[in-house]
Design a protein around this motif. Structure first.
Motif, mmCIF file in Angstrom:
data_model
loop_
_atom_site.group_PDB
_atom_site.id
_atom_site.type_symbol
_atom_site.label_atom_id
_atom_site.label_comp_id
_atom_site.label_asym_id
_atom_site.label_seq_id
_atom_site.Cartn_x
_atom_site.Cartn_y
_atom_site.Cartn_z
ATOM 1 N N GLY A 76 0.859 -1.117 0.068
ATOM 2 C CA GLY A 76 0.083 0.075 -0.043
ATOM 3 C C GLY A 76 0.915 1.018 -0.038
ATOM 4 N N SER A 77 2.126 1.281 0.258
ATOM 5 C CA SER A 77 2.956 2.246 0.029
ATOM 6 C C SER A 77 4.263 1.822 -0.669
ATOM 7 C CB SER A 77 3.469 2.940 1.321
ATOM 8 O OG SER A 77 4.440 1.966 2.090
ATOM 9 N N LEU A 78 4.899 3.066 -1.316
ATOM 10 C CA LEU A 78 6.058 2.753 -2.107
ATOM 11 C C LEU A 78 7.164 2.188 -1.377
ATOM 12 C CD1 LEU A 78 7.637 2.652 -4.698
ATOM 13 C CD2 LEU A 78 7.998 5.179 -4.772
ATOM 14 N N MET A 134 5.476 -1.650 -9.102
ATOM 15 C CA MET A 134 5.470 -1.025 -8.093
ATOM 16 C C MET A 134 5.559 0.365 -8.161
ATOM 17 S SD MET A 134 8.651 -1.486 -5.149
ATOM 18 C CE MET A 134 8.516 -3.104 -5.490
ATOM 19 N N LEU A 135 6.328 1.051 -9.030
ATOM 20 C CA LEU A 135 6.491 2.589 -9.339
ATOM 21 C C LEU A 135 5.020 3.011 -9.991
ATOM 22 C CD1 LEU A 135 10.021 2.617 -10.611
ATOM 23 C CD2 LEU A 135 8.889 3.773 -8.588
ATOM 24 N N GLU A 136 4.555 2.230 -10.760
ATOM 25 C CA GLU A 136 3.168 2.427 -11.440
ATOM 26 C C GLU A 136 2.095 2.502 -10.327
ATOM 27 O OE1 GLU A 136 2.683 -0.606 -14.242
ATOM 28 O OE2 GLU A 136 4.132 0.351 -15.829
ATOM 29 N N ARG A 137 1.982 1.707 -9.567
ATOM 30 C CA ARG A 137 1.088 1.694 -8.364
ATOM 31 C C ARG A 137 1.146 3.159 -7.624
ATOM 32 N NH1 ARG A 137 2.509 -3.749 -7.778
ATOM 33 N NH2 ARG A 137 3.464 -3.299 -5.812
ATOM 34 N N ALA A 138 2.534 3.278 -7.074
ATOM 35 C CA ALA A 138 2.815 4.500 -6.214
ATOM 36 C C ALA A 138 2.434 5.742 -7.206
ATOM 37 C CB ALA A 138 4.264 4.673 -5.889
ATOM 38 N N ALA A 139 2.507 5.736 -8.495
ATOM 39 C CA ALA A 139 2.244 6.949 -9.387
ATOM 40 C C ALA A 139 0.674 7.098 -9.262
ATOM 41 C CB ALA A 139 2.722 6.844 -10.784
ATOM 42 N N ALA A 140 -0.072 5.896 -9.398
ATOM 43 C CA ALA A 140 -1.473 6.115 -9.406
ATOM 44 C C ALA A 140 -1.826 6.446 -8.066
ATOM 45 C CB ALA A 140 -2.131 4.594 -9.854
ATOM 46 N N GLY A 142 -0.503 8.710 -6.287
ATOM 47 C CA GLY A 142 -0.210 10.037 -6.147
ATOM 48 C C GLY A 142 1.131 9.990 -5.427
ATOM 49 N N GLU A 143 1.670 9.022 -4.984
ATOM 50 C CA GLU A 143 3.242 9.022 -4.147
ATOM 51 C C GLU A 143 4.177 9.094 -4.808
ATOM 52 O OE1 GLU A 143 4.082 5.648 -0.630
ATOM 53 O OE2 GLU A 143 2.675 4.695 -2.281
ATOM 54 N N ALA A 144 4.383 8.852 -6.141
ATOM 55 C CA ALA A 144 5.393 9.173 -7.014
ATOM 56 C C ALA A 144 5.030 9.873 -8.233
ATOM 57 C CB ALA A 144 6.053 7.701 -7.380
ATOM 58 N N PRO A 145 5.844 10.684 -9.027
ATOM 59 C CA PRO A 145 5.639 11.313 -10.016
ATOM 60 C C PRO A 145 5.688 10.371 -11.255
ATOM 61 C CG PRO A 145 8.007 11.816 -9.411
ATOM 62 C CD PRO A 145 7.254 11.213 -8.373
ATOM 63 N N ALA A 146 4.667 10.392 -12.393
ATOM 64 C CA ALA A 146 4.880 9.486 -13.408
ATOM 65 C C ALA A 146 6.205 9.217 -14.215
ATOM 66 C CB ALA A 146 3.777 10.163 -14.398
ATOM 67 N N ALA A 147 6.994 10.461 -14.010
ATOM 68 C CA ALA A 147 8.322 10.246 -14.669
ATOM 69 C C ALA A 147 9.258 9.362 -13.871
ATOM 70 C CB ALA A 147 8.968 11.808 -14.895
ATOM 71 N N ALA A 148 8.774 8.876 -12.560
ATOM 72 C CA ALA A 148 9.603 7.844 -11.919
ATOM 73 C C ALA A 148 9.361 6.678 -12.535
ATOM 74 C CB ALA A 148 9.387 8.022 -10.379
ATOM 75 N N VAL A 149 8.328 6.237 -13.242
ATOM 76 C CA VAL A 149 8.077 4.844 -13.647
ATOM 77 C C VAL A 149 9.082 4.843 -14.901
ATOM 78 C CG1 VAL A 149 6.545 3.353 -14.561
ATOM 79 C CG2 VAL A 149 5.883 5.035 -12.958
ATOM 80 N N HIS A 150 10.330 4.581 -14.697
ATOM 81 C CA HIS A 150 11.417 4.485 -15.552
ATOM 82 C C HIS A 150 12.210 3.252 -15.194
ATOM 83 C CE1 HIS A 150 15.158 5.717 -17.491
ATOM 84 N NE2 HIS A 150 14.495 6.443 -18.252
ATOM 85 N N HIS A 151 12.876 2.675 -16.369
ATOM 86 C CA HIS A 151 13.767 1.454 -15.951
ATOM 87 C C HIS A 151 14.823 1.772 -15.214
ATOM 88 C CE1 HIS A 151 16.941 -1.492 -17.456
ATOM 89 N NE2 HIS A 151 16.095 -2.357 -17.158
#
Length: 194
Positions: A76-78, A134-140, A142-151
């Motif tokens: 439930g959290s990044l 994990m990063l996609e869930r965090a972005a969804a 609002g815990e992480a910016p969408a740009a963080a979903v990066h390899h």
């Protein structure tokens, strides 16, 4: 086993299970095509049709072990996901499964094609997908910016953990180091992508 002849995926899985058991019990040095064939209840030709040499079978068997053991926490959290993921990876790498990986890496010094195969077929794609998810869930959330979903962002925690094993020679990484990887490296990197 009845007299029924296995084919295709069923036979391939039996061979991979047998090779994985040989790796765990005898290490890469003790894993022979004869022993794998006997354990799988097949002949060496069936193995060689799928894997042209022992190194290819060893890597496939390790990947079989790795895919079966791949964690995918959703706390439930990044921070919680990343920490749990690193804890599970650390537990795996410091277990007999990790001993198989260390054995393969040691054998690569004498068999350079083994290291090449490990790079090509390491199962890193599966691990990367878990971290990206994990990063996609965090972005969804609002815990992480969408740009963080990066390899590169997704692979950083495991690369740092791998360095603890490879550079420092730790048989197991202390939990405090895992917390530092998440809190001082990964989360600042994620937040900085915004």
């Amino acid at each position: 086993m009845s007299g029924r002849r296995r084919r295709g995926e069923e036979l391939e899985q039996a061979i991979l299970r047998a090779a994985a058991e040989e790796l765990r019990e005898s290490g890469y040095a003790g894993m022979t095509m004869d022993r794998v064939a006997a354990r799988a209840g097949t002949n060496k030709n069936a193995i060689y049709r799928r894997w042209p040499h022992r190194a290819a079978l060893g890597i496939a068997a390790y990947r079989h072990l790795s895919d079966a053991a791949l964690p995918n926490p959703d706390t439930g959290s990044l921070r919680g996901d990343a920490l749990e993921m690193l804890r599970q990876i650390n537990a795996t790498w410091s277990s007999p499964h990790g001993a198989v990986l260390r054995d393969l890496l040691a054998a690569a010094a004498d068999e350079p094609e083994l290291l090449t195969l490990m790079r090509e077929r390491s199962g890193a794609d599966s691990m990367d997908r878990v971290w990206l998810g994990m990063l996609e869930r965090a972005a969804a959330r609002g815990e992480a910016p969408a740009a963080a979903v990066h390899h590169r962002v997704a692979t950083t925690p495991v690369m740092v953990l791998r360095a603890e094993y490879a550079v420092r020679g730790n048989p197991s990484v202390p939990d405090q180091v895992l917390v530092e990887i998440v809190d001082e490296v990964f989360l600042p990197l994620v937040r900085g992508r915004g």
